[in-house]
Design a protein around this motif. Structure first.
Motif, short mmCIF file in Angstrom:
data_model
loop_
_atom_site.label_atom_id
_atom_site.label_comp_id
_atom_site.label_asym_id
_atom_site.label_seq_id
_atom_site.Cartn_x
_atom_site.Cartn_y
_atom_site.Cartn_z
N MET A 164 -27.67 -13.10 112.07
CA MET A 164 -28.25 -14.26 112.98
C MET A 164 -28.73 -15.15 112.33
SD MET A 164 -31.64 -14.09 115.12
CE MET A 164 -32.12 -12.80 115.73
N THR A 165 -27.84 -16.50 112.89
CA THR A 165 -28.06 -17.86 111.55
C THR A 165 -29.34 -18.17 112.47
OG1 THR A 165 -27.23 -18.76 114.25
CG2 THR A 165 -25.49 -18.07 112.41
N VAL A 166 -29.73 -18.97 111.08
CA VAL A 166 -30.37 -19.48 111.62
C VAL A 166 -30.93 -20.97 111.01
CG1 VAL A 166 -32.93 -20.04 110.35
CG2 VAL A 166 -31.99 -17.66 109.97
N GLY A 167 -31.64 -22.13 111.75
CA GLY A 167 -31.37 -23.18 111.91
C GLY A 167 -32.37 -23.59 110.86
N PHE A 168 -32.77 -24.74 109.72
CA PHE A 168 -33.85 -25.61 109.47
C PHE A 168 -33.49 -27.30 109.80
CE2 PHE A 168 -35.29 -27.89 105.53
CZ PHE A 168 -36.91 -27.46 105.68
N VAL A 169 -35.06 -27.26 109.92
CA VAL A 169 -35.41 -29.00 109.89
C VAL A 169 -36.73 -29.09 109.61
CG1 VAL A 169 -35.92 -30.50 111.29
CG2 VAL A 169 -34.23 -28.91 113.02
N GLY A 170 -36.31 -30.09 108.49
CA GLY A 170 -37.26 -31.26 107.97
C GLY A 170 -37.55 -32.10 108.28
N ILE A 171 -38.67 -32.28 109.01
CA ILE A 171 -39.32 -34.55 109.13
C ILE A 171 -40.37 -34.58 107.65
CG2 ILE A 171 -39.56 -36.01 111.13
CD1 ILE A 171 -39.40 -32.99 112.85
N HIS A 172 -39.67 -35.67 107.59
CA HIS A 172 -40.28 -36.12 106.33
C HIS A 172 -40.58 -37.44 106.97
CE1 HIS A 172 -38.45 -32.66 104.20
NE2 HIS A 172 -37.44 -33.29 105.04
N TYR A 173 -41.91 -38.27 106.27
CA TYR A 173 -42.18 -39.30 106.81
C TYR A 173 -43.39 -39.99 105.34
CZ TYR A 173 -42.52 -37.34 111.34
OH TYR A 173 -42.65 -36.99 112.45
N PRO A 174 -41.69 -40.93 104.37
CA PRO A 174 -42.13 -41.55 103.09
C PRO A 174 -42.97 -42.70 103.36
CG PRO A 174 -39.81 -41.40 103.23
CD PRO A 174 -40.36 -40.79 104.99
N HIS A 175 -43.24 -43.20 102.49
CA HIS A 175 -44.41 -44.97 103.02
C HIS A 175 -43.19 -45.52 102.26
CE1 HIS A 175 -47.73 -43.76 102.14
NE2 HIS A 175 -47.96 -43.04 101.51
N PRO A 176 -43.23 -46.73 103.15
CA PRO A 176 -41.34 -47.63 103.11
C PRO A 176 -41.83 -47.95 101.83
CG PRO A 176 -43.61 -48.54 104.82
CD PRO A 176 -44.47 -47.03 103.76
N THR A 177 -42.42 -47.77 100.26
CA THR A 177 -41.76 -48.09 99.67
C THR A 177 -40.94 -47.40 98.70
OG1 THR A 177 -44.07 -47.39 98.29
CG2 THR A 177 -43.72 -49.44 99.12
N HIS A 178 -41.01 -46.09 98.95
CA HIS A 178 -40.36 -44.40 99.14
C HIS A 178 -39.25 -44.30 99.90
CE1 HIS A 178 -43.09 -44.18 95.68
NE2 HIS A 178 -44.29 -44.13 96.12
N PHE A 179 -39.10 -45.14 100.48
CA PHE A 179 -37.99 -44.83 101.53
C PHE A 179 -36.36 -43.92 100.92
CE2 PHE A 179 -35.91 -45.24 105.45
CZ PHE A 179 -36.48 -43.67 106.35
N ASP A 180 -36.60 -45.15 100.47
CA ASP A 180 -34.72 -45.21 99.44
C ASP A 180 -34.91 -43.54 98.88
OD1 ASP A 180 -33.42 -46.45 101.27
OD2 ASP A 180 -34.26 -48.46 99.86
N ASP A 181 -35.78 -43.89 98.07
CA ASP A 181 -35.80 -42.72 96.87
C ASP A 181 -35.71 -41.20 97.58
OD1 ASP A 181 -36.71 -41.06 94.55
OD2 ASP A 181 -38.87 -41.50 95.27
N PHE A 182 -36.45 -40.95 98.18
CA PHE A 182 -37.06 -40.23 99.00
C PHE A 182 -35.26 -39.16 99.93
CE2 PHE A 182 -38.17 -37.12 102.46
CZ PHE A 182 -39.08 -36.48 101.46
N ILE A 183 -34.51 -40.36 100.27
CA ILE A 183 -33.48 -40.41 101.03
C ILE A 183 -32.35 -39.83 100.19
CG2 ILE A 183 -30.88 -41.47 101.38
CD1 ILE A 183 -32.79 -43.17 103.63
N ALA A 184 -32.11 -40.23 98.62
CA ALA A 184 -31.82 -39.78 97.23
C ALA A 184 -32.09 -37.85 97.27
CB ALA A 184 -31.99 -40.98 96.38
N ARG A 185 -33.60 -38.13 97.07
CA ARG A 185 -34.22 -36.15 97.29
C ARG A 185 -33.65 -35.55 97.80
NH1 ARG A 185 -40.59 -37.06 97.51
NH2 ARG A 185 -40.10 -34.93 96.93
N VAL A 186 -33.67 -36.15 99.20
CA VAL A 186 -32.98 -35.38 100.48
C VAL A 186 -31.56 -35.09 100.61
CG1 VAL A 186 -32.40 -35.21 102.91
CG2 VAL A 186 -34.77 -35.70 102.40
N ASN A 187 -30.83 -36.24 100.21
CA ASN A 187 -29.56 -35.89 99.75
C ASN A 187 -28.84 -35.13 98.95
OD1 ASN A 187 -27.55 -37.20 101.89
ND2 ASN A 187 -28.96 -39.21 100.68
N GLN A 188 -29.42 -35.18 97.42
CA GLN A 188 -29.75 -34.39 96.24
C GLN A 188 -29.70 -33.09 96.89
OE1 GLN A 188 -32.73 -34.24 92.82
NE2 GLN A 188 -31.38 -32.85 92.15
N ALA A 189 -30.93 -32.40 97.47
CA ALA A 189 -31.48 -31.07 98.42
C ALA A 189 -30.33 -30.38 98.90
CB ALA A 189 -32.06 -31.27 98.66
#
Length: 94
Positions: free
Chosen positions: A1-26
């Motif tokens: 059976m397929t499984v879905g995953f959703v992660g909702i992250h709320y980075p501080h504005p000063t870390h927003f772009d860094d967080f996008i890079a972290r998620v894209n790496q994952a």
């Protein structure tokens, strides 16, 4: 059976772009793992949250994919870079 995953992250504005890079790496690592059917990084329309989504062939594939990403050095740490606790949802088809 397929499984879905959703992660909702709320980075501080000063870390927003860094967080996008972290998620894209994952996302890039997860996509290469056996049983990962899809993985993507999204940003809410108001730039309030970064949302990661993925679909796996099974629960075992989900667990193995995240273990492989951790072994590859993907940063999954929750710390002061996030202004609110992240939400993680595992989804099942109906």
């Amino acid at each position: 059976m397929t499984v879905g995953f959703v992660g909702i992250h709320y980075p501080h504005p000063t870390h927003f772009d860094d967080f996008i890079a972290r998620v894209n790496q994952a996302v890039e690592v997860l996509r290469t793992t056996p049983g990962c059917l899809s993985a993507a990084c999204w940003v809410t329309a108001d730039d309030d949250a970064v949302v990661s989504t993925a679909q796996f062939a099974s629960d075992e594939a989900l667990m193995a994919s995240f273990a492989a990403a951790g072994e590859a050095g993907v940063d999954f740490a929750y710390d002061e870079r996030e202004r609110l606790p992240r939400q993680v949802l595992t989804l099942r088809p109906r």
